[in-house]
Design an enzyme around this catalytic site. Structure first.
Site, PDB file in Angstrom:
ATOM      1  N   ASN A 173      -6.927  12.017   7.079  1.00 14.39           N
ATOM      2  CA  ASN A 173      -6.424  10.750   6.552  1.00 14.39           C
ATOM      3  C   ASN A 173      -6.200   9.815   7.723  1.00 14.39           C
ATOM      4  OD1 ASN A 173      -5.346   8.823   4.792  1.00 14.39           O
ATOM      5  ND2 ASN A 173      -3.275   9.674   4.907  1.00 14.39           N
ATOM      6  N   THR A 174      -6.375   8.533   7.486  1.00 12.01           N
ATOM      7  CA  THR A 174      -6.051   7.563   8.532  1.00 12.01           C
ATOM      8  C   THR A 174      -4.867   6.723   8.091  1.00 12.01           C
ATOM      9  OG1 THR A 174      -6.851   5.754   9.912  1.00 12.01           O
ATOM     10  CG2 THR A 174      -7.802   5.913   7.694  1.00 12.01           C
ATOM     11  N   HIS A 175      -3.979   6.451   9.062  1.00 13.03           N
ATOM     12  CA  HIS A 175      -2.714   5.765   8.751  1.00 13.03           C
ATOM     13  C   HIS A 175      -2.501   4.655   9.782  1.00 13.03           C
ATOM     14  CE1 HIS A 175       1.324   5.254   7.245  1.00 13.03           C
ATOM     15  NE2 HIS A 175       1.749   5.244   8.499  1.00 13.03           N
TER      16      HIS A 175
ATOM     17  N   ARG B 151      -3.022   7.463  -2.576  1.00 17.22           N
ATOM     18  CA  ARG B 151      -2.327   8.488  -3.364  1.00 17.22           C
ATOM     19  C   ARG B 151      -2.229   9.780  -2.553  1.00 17.22           C
ATOM     20  NH1 ARG B 151      -1.370   6.659  -8.297  1.00 17.22           N
ATOM     21  NH2 ARG B 151      -2.844   5.194  -9.206  1.00 17.22           N
ATOM     22  N   ILE B 152      -1.235  10.572  -2.911  1.00 21.59           N
ATOM     23  CA  ILE B 152      -1.066  11.884  -2.288  1.00 21.59           C
ATOM     24  C   ILE B 152      -1.930  12.877  -3.066  1.00 21.59           C
ATOM     25  CG2 ILE B 152       0.613  13.660  -1.667  1.00 21.59           C
ATOM     26  CD1 ILE B 152       1.139  10.878  -0.413  1.00 21.59           C
TER      27      ILE B 152
ATOM     28  N   ALA C  39       0.519  19.002   2.899  1.00 21.47           N
ATOM     29  CA  ALA C  39       1.176  18.709   1.625  1.00 21.47           C
ATOM     30  C   ALA C  39       2.177  17.556   1.724  1.00 21.47           C
ATOM     31  CB  ALA C  39       1.871  19.963   1.110  1.00 21.47           C
ATOM     32  N   GLY C  40       2.525  17.135   2.938  1.00 23.55           N
ATOM     33  CA  GLY C  40       3.522  16.085   3.091  1.00 23.55           C
ATOM     34  C   GLY C  40       2.906  14.692   3.090  1.00 23.55           C
TER      35      GLY C  40
ATOM     36  N   ARG D   4      -0.088  14.163 -13.887  1.00 18.88           N
ATOM     37  CA  ARG D   4      -0.508  14.199 -12.490  1.00 18.88           C
ATOM     38  C   ARG D   4      -1.257  15.495 -12.132  1.00 18.88           C
ATOM     39  NH1 ARG D   4       0.312  10.617  -7.947  1.00 18.88           N
ATOM     40  NH2 ARG D   4      -0.685  11.792  -6.317  1.00 18.88           N
TER      41      ARG D   4
HETATM   42  C1  GAR Z   1      -6.156   1.208   6.576  1.00 19.17           C
HETATM   43  O1  GAR Z   1      -5.432   0.461   7.516  1.00 19.17           O
HETATM   44  C2  GAR Z   1      -5.494   2.558   6.355  1.00 19.17           C
HETATM   45  O2  GAR Z   1      -4.890   3.076   7.486  1.00 19.17           O
HETATM   46  C3  GAR Z   1      -4.468   2.211   5.318  1.00 19.17           C
HETATM   47  O3  GAR Z   1      -5.142   1.369   4.435  1.00 19.17           O
HETATM   48  C4  GAR Z   1      -6.100   0.598   5.182  1.00 19.17           C
HETATM   49  C5  GAR Z   1      -7.426   0.700   4.456  1.00 19.17           C
HETATM   50  O4  GAR Z   1      -8.217  -0.395   4.663  1.00 19.17           O
HETATM   51  N1  GAR Z   1      -3.980   3.404   4.690  1.00 19.17           N
HETATM   52  C6  GAR Z   1      -2.704   3.620   4.437  1.00 19.17           C
HETATM   53  O5  GAR Z   1      -1.832   2.794   4.613  1.00 19.17           O
HETATM   54  C7  GAR Z   1      -2.397   4.992   3.848  1.00 19.17           C
HETATM   55  N2  GAR Z   1      -0.995   5.245   3.939  1.00 19.17           N
HETATM   56  P1  GAR Z   1      -9.714  -0.423   4.050  1.00 19.17           P
HETATM   57  O6  GAR Z   1      -9.609  -0.232   2.545  1.00 19.17           O
HETATM   58  O7  GAR Z   1     -10.235  -1.777   4.418  1.00 19.17           O
HETATM   59  O8  GAR Z   1     -10.480   0.691   4.696  1.00 19.17           O
END
Ligand code: GAR
Length: 212
Positions: free
Chosen positions: A109-111, A93-94, A144-145, A67
């Site tokens: 990052n988007t969540h 991935r982190i 880092a989290g 890693r």
């Molecule tokens: C999005 O909803 C994003 O928030 C999520 O994956 C999707 C990507 O969709 N990410 C996570 O869950 C990260 N923890 P995409 O590949 O169609 O852009």
């Protein structure tokens, strides 16, 4: 002024990356995608990027002895495209210390949940299981989290009684694409400032804009 350089990291469909790509077609957006990097072959977003003439790279964990060597390789690959902002858009991935050392404070990052609620790999499933009536999506500064960084932007989505993980995620993604494209553009046009847990975007922060 030359458009700012965005490097997008993906693992899958790349619909969020595509929303940013479409936004960059307007010269007033102020940014362009310099490269799309995936951690796996076959991520559909790679084809979308290639079709648009955007350089792509794949940095697979399995190609490295461990890693920490992968962490260095992906940081090096990101750096080779000299980003102003790194956007994790469905990157599952982190990122390790090498990327944080080089791009800390200018990596978002988007969540698919309203953080700090429901962090981790299953934000939509966990919100449903938790009985949430409102969930949504969050853009954070990467630290880092796992989904713990300061919040840049959020948008809410109502949970319907008959929602499945798929139906709810699709509705979140509609909102999320706009949120990510809008937030990335505003950050790069107007600058941003991180003060502890608080992130502010705005012209008055241009002087503090994180640049390489
Ligand atoms: C999005 O909803 C994003 O928030 C999520 O994956 C999707 C990507 O969709 N990410 C996570 O869950 C990260 N923890 P995409 O590949 O169609 O852009």
């Amino acid at each position: 002024m030359a458009p700012a350089r965005v490097v997008v990291l993906i693992s899958g469909a790349g619909s969020t990356m595509k929303a940013v790509l479409e936004a960059t077609e307007d010269p007033a957006y102020g940014a362009r995608i310099a490269a799309v990097i995936a951690d796996r072959d076959g991520a559909a977003g790679l084809d979308i990027a290639s079709a648009a003439g955007i350089p792509t790279a794949v940095v697979r964990l399995n190609d490295f002895p461990d890693r920490s060597v992968w962490d260095q390789a992906i940081a090096r690959t990101i750096a080779s495209f000299t980003p102003d902002l790194v956007v994790l858009a469905g990157f599952m991935r982190i990122l390790g210390q090498p990327a944080l050392d080089q791009f800390g404070g200018r990596m978002v990052n988007t969540h698919p949940a309203l953080l700090p609620a429901y962090p981790g790999a299953h934000g939509v499933r966990d919100a449903l299981a938790g009985g949430a009536k409102v969930t949504g999506c969050t853009v954070i500064i990467v630290d880092a989290g796992v989904d713990t960084g300061p919040i840049v932007a959020q948008a809410a989505v109502a949970v319907e009684d008959d929602d499945t993980e798929e139906s709810l995620h699709e509705r979140i993604k509609l909102v999320e694409r706009r949120l990510v494209a809008d937030t990335v553009g505003r950050m790069l046009r107007d600058g941003w400032h991180v003060d502890g847990r608080t992130v502010r975007i705005g012209a008055s922060f241009t002087a503090n804009k994180e640049t390489p």
